[in-house]
Design an enzyme around this catalytic site. Sequence first.
Site, PDB file in Angstrom:
ATOM      1  N   SER A   1       0.849  -1.194   0.000  1.00  0.00           N
ATOM      2  CA  SER A   1       0.000   0.000   0.000  1.00  0.00           C
ATOM      3  C   SER A   1       0.888   1.249   0.000  1.00  0.00           C
ATOM      4  O   SER A   1       1.692   1.428  -0.917  1.00  0.00           O
ATOM      5  CB  SER A   1      -0.970  -0.038   1.174  1.00  0.00           C
TER       6      SER A   1
ATOM      7  N   GLU B   1      -9.158  -4.591  -4.337  1.00  0.00           N
ATOM      8  CA  GLU B   1      -8.651  -3.860  -3.176  1.00  0.00           C
ATOM      9  C   GLU B   1      -9.771  -3.133  -2.426  1.00  0.00           C
ATOM     10  O   GLU B   1      -9.807  -3.127  -1.195  1.00  0.00           O
ATOM     11  CB  GLU B   1      -7.600  -2.842  -3.630  1.00  0.00           C
TER      12      GLU B   1
ATOM     13  N   HIS C   1      -7.956  -5.607  -0.159  1.00  0.00           N
ATOM     14  CA  HIS C   1      -6.756  -4.889   0.269  1.00  0.00           C
ATOM     15  C   HIS C   1      -6.201  -5.535   1.543  1.00  0.00           C
ATOM     16  O   HIS C   1      -6.947  -5.840   2.468  1.00  0.00           O
ATOM     17  CB  HIS C   1      -7.116  -3.424   0.540  1.00  0.00           C
TER      18      HIS C   1
END
Length: 502
Positions: free
Chosen positions: A200, A329, A421
């Site tokens: 991320s 995600e 995610h």
Amino acid sequence: MSTPETVTESVDPTLERPVVTIDSGQVRGIWREGSAAFLGVPFAEAPVGPLRFEAPVPVAPWDGVRDAAELGPTPQRKQLAEITLIPEPSIPGDSTLNVNVYTPSPGAPDAALPVLVYIHGGGYTAGSPASPWYDGRAFNRDGVVTVSISYRLGFDGFGYIEGAPSNRGVRDWLLALDWVQRNVAAFGGDPARVTIAGQSAGGGAVLTLLGMPAAQHLFRSVWCLSGAVADVTEARARTFAETLARLAGVEATRDGFASLPETRVLELQDAATNPDDLDPMAGVAAMLQDGLPWGPMIDGDLITRPTLDSLRSGVGGDKPLVLGATDDEFTMATDAQKNKLRFVPASLVLGRLLTDRDRRKAYLAANRPQRRKGTAAMLGRFMTDSMFRAPIVRVAEARAAHPTWVYRFSWASPKLGWAAHCLDVPFWFDCLDAEKVDFIAGDNPPQALASELHGAAVSLVLEGAPGWRAWSDAPGATRVFGGGVRAPSVLADGYAEVRALV
């Protein structure tokens, strides 16, 4: 000379705990199942008082032996509890710039093991290296020394302050990596074989570093999980700083910001970037168009141009790069709106986010299977593609013939319903038995998948290649992790669905 929190003058042999000598002094770690951990080792002085908005200052030497048995203080002072799926505790204290080192060979410089340095995510405003998921046990088992690092977050790390060094969080990364170069041999690591990785915002961090000429000597290869590059413009950063100052009732100066406690800055930094009168869809559109509000800034000094431009020019071209993302995600977040969006056509919703009619039609046509799952699923996939998957293709294409491998993580969690995610992180670290993994991956996540993904990571660290055909050799080639028994493991064009967005 700085004073460690715990100092002893001699090593107690009855403790049988490993002691290593680094350039600032001695540290005593702990043994755990055949490998050692040295936790909370400072690489810089505490960024408080007059050092709060300064570039990081290397930690001063200490006398005696510093205890490194517990995780150190974290820059994180609040958690993104509403969106994060990774347990990342906040630990109080001032000495927040520290590293955790996990090694099978402490005190053995001749071991010369390859090294993995991990940078955590959290939108550049949250997250911490203290997560049990970032423990280096599995990499140690496979002969890799592992280091997790901390860095200043939010406004303190990345906000624009006239007269203060820019990109303080980036400078923290650089000093931590420099610390690794100077000290990792004492932990059995080889400073010439360092791989950097992150997820991320941490994935964005490693891409930023890959595109920085000043960072090239600090690592050999890169693995980027769901990278979110910020590339904040100076004008945008100035606007946020001025807004924050106005909300706080102080001058937008170094002295003005220094008068604010960190807790007050945390209260205001979100408000400074999210106007109350912005409707949700407009907020989504703004994020997709402008990117993250906090993060590395193009300052003309440390970072001179956008990361993609830098990579396209050939910076970092000699370094192997692996990058990928999960298939969905953001879809878990848009699921909350599926009843409201049930009868709203996907083309109408995306019309506010993708205004070019021809591109919108092409994108929807390429994503018919996702579209059949409903408008909320299509919106989540579009957000995923805009923030993560289309940038992967741009980076791979910008790298041209430079060694680049691309993958997808496609296994849908039975708990969440999607390849969401953060879902790939415990598989990448091969820590499916760690705390709260069941919350994101269910009770029986497939160990075979963790072995595959973690094995590819180890292969990059050890051999400089993850084990499938490179995109740079066959543009479009994409390794699929968790795509199903009958699905091919490598697709000829695994990101075809995002081409209309590239």
